[in-house]
Design an enzyme around this catalytic site. Structure first.
Site, PDB file in Angstrom:
ATOM      1  N   ASP A  21       0.852  -1.184   0.000  1.00 24.25           N
ATOM      2  CA  ASP A  21       0.000   0.000   0.000  1.00 24.25           C
ATOM      3  C   ASP A  21       0.896   1.244   0.000  1.00 24.25           C
ATOM      4  OD1 ASP A  21      -1.812   2.003   0.501  1.00 24.25           O
ATOM      5  OD2 ASP A  21      -2.146   1.438   2.604  1.00 24.25           O
ATOM      6  N   ASP A  25      -3.993   3.916   2.541  1.00 30.25           N
ATOM      7  CA  ASP A  25      -5.438   3.735   2.744  1.00 30.25           C
ATOM      8  C   ASP A  25      -5.778   2.315   3.209  1.00 30.25           C
ATOM      9  OD1 ASP A  25      -5.067   2.250   0.488  1.00 30.25           O
ATOM     10  OD2 ASP A  25      -6.579   3.268  -0.737  1.00 30.25           O
ATOM     11  N   ASP A  29      -1.772  -1.193  -3.803  1.00 33.24           N
ATOM     12  CA  ASP A  29      -2.091  -0.437  -5.021  1.00 33.24           C
ATOM     13  C   ASP A  29      -0.989  -0.576  -6.067  1.00 33.24           C
ATOM     14  OD1 ASP A  29      -0.105   1.352  -4.025  1.00 33.24           O
ATOM     15  OD2 ASP A  29      -1.639   2.241  -2.735  1.00 33.24           O
ATOM     16  N   ASP A  98      -4.131 -10.689 -15.446  1.00 36.70           N
ATOM     17  CA  ASP A  98      -5.214 -11.633 -15.236  1.00 36.70           C
ATOM     18  C   ASP A  98      -6.399 -11.165 -16.062  1.00 36.70           C
ATOM     19  OD1 ASP A  98      -6.777 -13.630 -13.938  1.00 36.70           O
ATOM     20  OD2 ASP A  98      -5.623 -13.313 -12.107  1.00 36.70           O
ATOM     21  N   ASP A 199      -8.597 -16.607 -16.475  1.00 36.02           N
ATOM     22  CA  ASP A 199      -9.359 -17.167 -15.364  1.00 36.02           C
ATOM     23  C   ASP A 199     -10.350 -18.232 -15.868  1.00 36.02           C
ATOM     24  OD1 ASP A 199      -9.958 -16.612 -12.446  1.00 36.02           O
ATOM     25  OD2 ASP A 199     -11.974 -16.350 -13.261  1.00 36.02           O
ATOM     26  N   GLU A 250      -6.198 -20.830 -16.534  1.00 36.97           N
ATOM     27  CA  GLU A 250      -6.565 -21.557 -15.316  1.00 36.97           C
ATOM     28  C   GLU A 250      -7.629 -22.556 -15.740  1.00 36.97           C
ATOM     29  OE1 GLU A 250      -8.399 -20.921 -10.856  1.00 36.97           O
ATOM     30  OE2 GLU A 250      -9.336 -20.055 -12.607  1.00 36.97           O
ATOM     31  N   HIS A 319      -3.417 -17.201  -4.996  1.00 40.57           N
ATOM     32  CA  HIS A 319      -4.338 -16.455  -4.128  1.00 40.57           C
ATOM     33  C   HIS A 319      -5.557 -17.276  -3.717  1.00 40.57           C
ATOM     34  CE1 HIS A 319      -5.979 -16.339  -8.098  1.00 40.57           C
ATOM     35  NE2 HIS A 319      -7.119 -15.871  -7.635  1.00 40.57           N
ATOM     36  N   ASP A 320      -5.725 -18.480  -4.296  1.00 40.29           N
ATOM     37  CA  ASP A 320      -6.876 -19.326  -3.956  1.00 40.29           C
ATOM     38  C   ASP A 320      -6.505 -20.480  -3.038  1.00 40.29           C
ATOM     39  OD1 ASP A 320      -8.616 -17.900  -5.613  1.00 40.29           O
ATOM     40  OD2 ASP A 320      -8.314 -19.230  -7.333  1.00 40.29           O
TER      41      ASP A 320
HETATM   42  O1  ISL Z   1     -10.755 -21.191  -5.345  1.00 36.18           O
HETATM   43  C1  ISL Z   1     -11.060 -22.305  -5.656  1.00 36.18           C
HETATM   44  C2  ISL Z   1     -10.832 -23.381  -4.743  1.00 36.18           C
HETATM   45  O2  ISL Z   1     -10.751 -22.831  -3.516  1.00 36.18           O
HETATM   46  C3  ISL Z   1     -11.595 -22.656  -6.944  1.00 36.18           C
HETATM   47  O3  ISL Z   1     -12.751 -23.373  -6.936  1.00 36.18           O
HETATM   48  C4  ISL Z   1     -11.753 -21.374  -7.753  1.00 36.18           C
HETATM   49  O4  ISL Z   1     -12.987 -20.821  -7.549  1.00 36.18           O
HETATM   50  C5  ISL Z   1     -11.553 -21.727  -9.163  1.00 36.18           C
HETATM   51  O5  ISL Z   1     -10.279 -22.237  -9.250  1.00 36.18           O
HETATM   52  C6  ISL Z   1     -11.668 -20.509 -10.047  1.00 36.18           C
HETATM   53  O6  ISL Z   1     -10.820 -19.510  -9.597  1.00 36.18           O
HETATM   54  C7  ISL Z   1     -10.739 -18.318 -10.298  1.00 36.18           C
HETATM   55  O7  ISL Z   1     -12.013 -17.783 -10.643  1.00 36.18           O
HETATM   56  C8  ISL Z   1     -12.825 -17.371  -9.549  1.00 36.18           C
HETATM   57  C9  ISL Z   1     -12.084 -16.489  -8.549  1.00 36.18           C
HETATM   58  O8  ISL Z   1     -12.857 -16.357  -7.382  1.00 36.18           O
HETATM   59  C10 ISL Z   1     -10.723 -17.068  -8.195  1.00 36.18           C
HETATM   60  O9  ISL Z   1     -10.039 -16.196  -7.335  1.00 36.18           O
HETATM   61  C11 ISL Z   1      -9.995 -17.278  -9.476  1.00 36.18           C
HETATM   62  O10 ISL Z   1      -8.673 -17.711  -9.297  1.00 36.18           O
HETATM   63  C12 ISL Z   1     -13.984 -16.617 -10.165  1.00 36.18           C
HETATM   64  O11 ISL Z   1     -13.518 -15.638 -11.032  1.00 36.18           O
END
Ligand code: ISL
Length: 537
Positions: A21, A25, A29, A98, A199, A250, A319-320
């Site tokens: 950041d 805030d 960013d 992305d 995505d 993905e 991040h997931d």
């Molecule tokens: O995050 C997951 C498992 O915890 C997956 O089911 C995920 O939702 C899937 O891989 C798709 O992910 C992507 O699209 C989603 C978004 O929420 C995720 O952050 C992104 O990486 C919807 O756009």
């Protein structure tokens, strides 16, 4: 031998909300990212994957885009991203953006016009009347748990959303939509973007909207996962817009055959994919039904993918996903374990991706209650599990352990207030209390740190043709130990990784170019989590 740039570079994923950041805030960013480019350069990074920075109401932290061409004011403005692109180019760091093409935000102008049947947007989304006896148009479930149709009063019809109700799915049977998407992708390419992380790209094409075979999760998936129409669409994108740029899709629920279908050069669809099989080795079908982590199972899946595909991505975090150290490594071995994983990541064949904070060994956030877990998926799954009467204690434990929120706590730059992430005490996600010990500043000073190990290893890889481009032969996977040899025009290098917490006898010998135990002590034994890259006999 290929000279494709994306096969030679180490990638780094930035999740903009929680990276740095710059204006105090509480939210990361774009200027914060620009400020940290020299840190990334010193680490040896050659390309960045930027999670979405576009305008968004942030129900899903930017994966719900309301304007594809405009930067989210939370993160800055378009000029700031153009500056980031310029600075990165000066440092020879490529930027991969992305791109969420399966759905938009319901606040996108296209959706607002589609609801009102304003042309040409009327069919930009997938609208249907109620089924027989007022039932939903079909029985499909969504990725976050629950139904995939929501009724819109204004239009008097249901719309399809495979994620949250604020993320309506786009209709790729509409030619005008496709032309607008292509035009938008060209806009970013012109600005200097080198490629896209696409995505959930393998669910774009809905082959039919018939009822699906009932399943525990994602009923209906057979109608849209990697179906034949998707291949046609991807070939079109490749020839009309992705000609010279890099793509990483993905792809959910792909096996090695489906991944090959999407990535073989001769098929001209995608360059690489993110597959999930290795990341699901510690759960049954969905991550909420966990089983203990087995290093042998995990390594066997990696080995299978290494053998099956000529090239692909390598990753253990994003991040997931929860943090790899908390997930795959036994308590007490975090330092060795994080380094063992880094050896695996950077010496297997493929394009390695490091997720922000992985290089300092960041860990899961210690959530004390379910209310603290701020993530649309975790919230929806929690509510869904309540309806199914799954015991609360089980779901609480499962969510805390596997929630996506674990990886989204702010990047730990220093041991000071707020981990050096923000000048504000009120940050978008709470800073992990362990920042006092685990942070960039402290690790830069410590020669034995995870960060310095990553730096050394990336440096070795960046200067080694055999590590970057060599063929791979997996010699063995046994009792949590993997051993393999890379070969580039006769130059050979070996790697051995013990991902178990036990000492393991080995029947090969490996000297060390780099090892997480310093100098290797015992010839025929690997210590717990010991890993080394060296010359084979
Ligand atoms: O995050 C997951 C498992 O915890 C997956 O089911 C995920 O939702 C899937 O891989 C798709 O992910 C992507 O699209 C989603 C978004 O929420 C995720 O952050 C992104 O990486 C919807 O756009």
């Amino acid at each position: 031998m290929s000279d494709k740039w994306w096969k030679k570079r180490v990638f780094y994923q930035v999740y903009p909300m929680s990276f740095k950041d710059s204006d105090g805030d509480g939210t990361g960013d774009i200027r914060g990212i620009t400020e940290k480019l020299t840190y990334l350069k010193e680490l040896g990074i050659g390309a960045l994957w930027l999670s979405p920075v576009y305008s968004s109401p942030m129900y899903d932290n930017g994966y719900d885009i309301s304007n594809y061409k405009k930067v989210n004011p939370l993160f800055g403005d378009n000029n700031e991203i153009y500056t980031l692109l310029e600075r990165a180019a000066e440092l020879d760091i490529k930027i991969v953006m992305d791109m969420v093409l399966n759905h938009t935000s319901d606040e996108h102008e296209w959706f607002q016009k589609s609801r009102r049947r304003i042309e040409p947007y009327t069919d930009f989304y997938i609208w249907r009347k109620a089924g027989e006896n007022g039932k939903l148009p079909n029985n499909w479930g969504n990725f976050f748990g629950g139904k995939s149709w929501t009724y819109d009063e204004l239009r008097g019809e249901y719309y399809l959303h495979l994620f949250n109700e604020h993320q309506p799915d786009l209709n790729y049977r509409n030619e005008i939509l496709i032309s607008k998407i292509i035009e938008m992708l060209k806009f970013w390419l012109k600005k200097g973007v080198s490629g896209f992380r696409l995505d959930v790209i393998n669910i774009l094409w809905k082959q039919s909207l018939s009822d699906g075979k009932p399943r525990a999760a994602l009923t209906g998936m057979e109608h849209y996962i990697s179906v034949s129409g998707l291949h046609v669409l991807l070939k079109r994108f490749r020839s009309e817009v992705f000609k010279d740029c890099y793509t990483v899709g993905e792809t959910v629920f792909v096996d090695t055959e489906r991944a090959k279908d999407l990535t073989l050069e001769s098929r001209a669809e995608l360059d690489t994919v993110f597959s999930f099989e290795h990341m699901e080795s510690d759960c049954f079908f969905v991550k909420w039904f966990m089983r203990p982590f087995s290093p042998t199972r995990f390594l066997n899946i990696l080995a299978k993918w290494q053998r099956a595909l000529p090239w692909n991505t390598l990753y253990f975090e994003n991040h997931d996903q929860p943090r790899s150290v908390s997930r795959f490594i036994k308590k007490g071995f975090e330092n060795e374990g994080a380094k063992a994983l880094s050896i695996l990541l950077l010496s297997l064949k493929g394009t390695p991706y490091i997720y922000q904070g992985q290089e300092i060994g960041m860990r899961n956030y210690p959530f004390s209650s379910i209310e603290e877990v701020k993530d649309v998926e975790s919230r929806s799954i929690w509510e869904f599990s309540r309806k199914l009467h799954i015991p609360k204690f089980y779901m609480k434990k499962a969510i805390k352990k596997s929630s996506r929120a674990n990886a989204r706590s702010p990047m730990q730059w220093s041991g000071g207030e707020g981990g050096g992430f923000s000048a504000s005490a009120d940050t978008c996600f709470p800073v992990c209390p362990d920042h006092v010990e685990i942070n960039v500043e402290a690790e830069e000073k410590n020669p034995d740190s995870v960060l310095n190990f990553y730096k050394k290893l990336i440096h070795i890889r960046n200067h080694s043709e055999v590590l970057k481009s060599g063929e791979i032969k997996i010699i063995s996977v046994r009792k949590g130990v993997i051993y393999y040899i890379r070969d580039y025009c006769g130059e050979r290098i070996a790697a051995a990784v013990n991902l178990s917490s036990r000492k393991r006898k080995i029947d090969f010998s490996i000297d060390n170019i780099i090892s997480n135990y310093g100098k290797r002590k015992t010839e025929n034994i690997l210590q717990p989590y010991e890993a080394a890259i060296g010359r084979p006999e």
